[in-house]
Design an enzyme around this catalytic site. Sequence first.
Site, short mmCIF file in Angstrom:
data_model
loop_
_atom_site.label_atom_id
_atom_site.label_comp_id
_atom_site.label_asym_id
_atom_site.label_seq_id
_atom_site.Cartn_x
_atom_site.Cartn_y
_atom_site.Cartn_z
N HIS A 99 0.81 -1.22 0.00
CA HIS A 99 0.00 0.00 0.00
C HIS A 99 0.85 1.27 0.00
O HIS A 99 0.32 2.36 0.22
CB HIS A 99 -0.97 0.01 1.18
CG HIS A 99 -2.07 -0.98 1.04
ND1 HIS A 99 -2.93 -1.32 2.07
CD2 HIS A 99 -2.48 -1.72 -0.03
CE1 HIS A 99 -3.80 -2.23 1.64
NE2 HIS A 99 -3.54 -2.49 0.38
N ASP B 207 -9.96 -11.00 16.04
CA ASP B 207 -11.32 -11.20 15.55
C ASP B 207 -11.33 -12.06 14.28
O ASP B 207 -10.35 -12.08 13.53
CB ASP B 207 -11.97 -9.85 15.25
CG ASP B 207 -12.00 -8.94 16.46
OD1 ASP B 207 -12.48 -9.40 17.52
OD2 ASP B 207 -11.53 -7.79 16.36
#
Length: 247
Positions: A111, A213
């Site tokens: 990125h 998560d």
Amino acid sequence: MRTLIITGAGVSADSGIPTFRGKDGYWRNFNPAELATPEAFANDPKLVWAWYRERRDRIRKAQPNPAHEAIVRLAGHAADFLLVTQNVDDLHLRAKWEGRQLAQEKIVQIHGDIFVTRCSQCECRRPEQEHEQEQGDGGVPKCEECGKFMRPDVVWFGERLDPRKLERVENYVARDSCDVVIVAGTTAAFGYIVDWALRARGQIGQLIEVNPDPTPLSPVATRLIREPAGVALPRLVDELLATAPPA
């Protein structure tokens, strides 16, 4: 071990770098996802630069954490190694283990790099300049080649990845299967993260997800570690090196 590691914002979070999606990600009541776009830069380049300068300053003051150090340690024992990071900071490059650091050619910042400034029009690029804020139009630096506004050399929402960096990752993944693929601290929201992880693993490699998560990668991982990267990665690397075949 032939190894691929993919990291996201959760790895840098333990160094005090807020994630875009975390509760601490907002800046001056602005949603970062609304600032990291070509449209935001076109509408208010001064505001976008103010945000990025504060991010740069915060990153400069941050230090690599045990997750970064564990990755350097694992790389030193891998027969073939590549780190693909979604993080635009320099913490992976600054991390050390017993005096060693990751070589630039072992890292792909998919990125971009927040400490590189590039022209919004031409191909001109340069490393961050310390007094950049004093140049250009009210704090927006201008290209010395074409006169257009400069911007941080990062991938904004809605933009394509750098094809040269894509090629580096694709070549590594296609060359051979990996013994170990670790995906740490990322929501794996982008399809290419899941694709690279699955293809790199091949038929028999380990695919280990380290994230507090569940993510889209979780159902296909061979092992799930529901802890922050700074806690889990040092222990995981200890385990991998203890069970690795002798060189």
